[in-house]
Design an enzyme around this catalytic site. Sequence first.
Site, mmCIF file in Angstrom:
data_model
loop_
_atom_site.group_PDB
_atom_site.id
_atom_site.type_symbol
_atom_site.label_atom_id
_atom_site.label_comp_id
_atom_site.label_asym_id
_atom_site.label_seq_id
_atom_site.Cartn_x
_atom_site.Cartn_y
_atom_site.Cartn_z
ATOM 1 N N ARG A 19 29.701 21.136 34.243
ATOM 2 C CA ARG A 19 31.128 20.764 34.232
ATOM 3 C C ARG A 19 31.320 19.270 34.436
ATOM 4 O O ARG A 19 32.095 18.633 33.721
ATOM 5 C CB ARG A 19 31.900 21.546 35.294
ATOM 6 C CG ARG A 19 32.044 23.016 34.966
ATOM 7 C CD ARG A 19 32.759 23.767 36.067
ATOM 8 N NE ARG A 19 32.002 23.625 37.310
ATOM 9 C CZ ARG A 19 32.524 23.672 38.524
ATOM 10 N NH1 ARG A 19 33.824 23.847 38.689
ATOM 11 N NH2 ARG A 19 31.768 23.571 39.590
ATOM 12 N N ASN A 37 34.199 26.904 35.206
ATOM 13 C CA ASN A 37 33.278 28.033 35.162
ATOM 14 C C ASN A 37 34.062 29.314 34.953
ATOM 15 O O ASN A 37 35.192 29.445 35.416
ATOM 16 C CB ASN A 37 32.497 28.151 36.472
ATOM 17 C CG ASN A 37 31.428 27.105 36.623
ATOM 18 O OD1 ASN A 37 30.942 26.542 35.645
ATOM 19 N ND2 ASN A 37 31.045 26.829 37.846
#
Length: 90
Positions: A19, A37
Amino acid sequence: MSETRYFRVRGRVQGVGFRAATSDAARKLSLDGWVRNRADGDVELMARGAPEDLDALRVWLHDGPGMARVGEVSEQNADDTDLPSPFTVT
């Protein structure tokens, strides 16, 4: 002209800095949007920007950061929603 696209990345993409690295890559491309996520172990993101910059992000997503093992990247056009600027991790 800008476009908005939704991406979903499958593979070993959680717990490897995916990320943060995606956010860095998107910011370098001057994209707006978010990455997060999913409960199923995938990573999803929504990004808005120039088509060529979104294409560059797609290419980057296929590799990701060094510890990631990307199995599949799916992509679809999305409605141009109100996305965060700059690109953020959620």
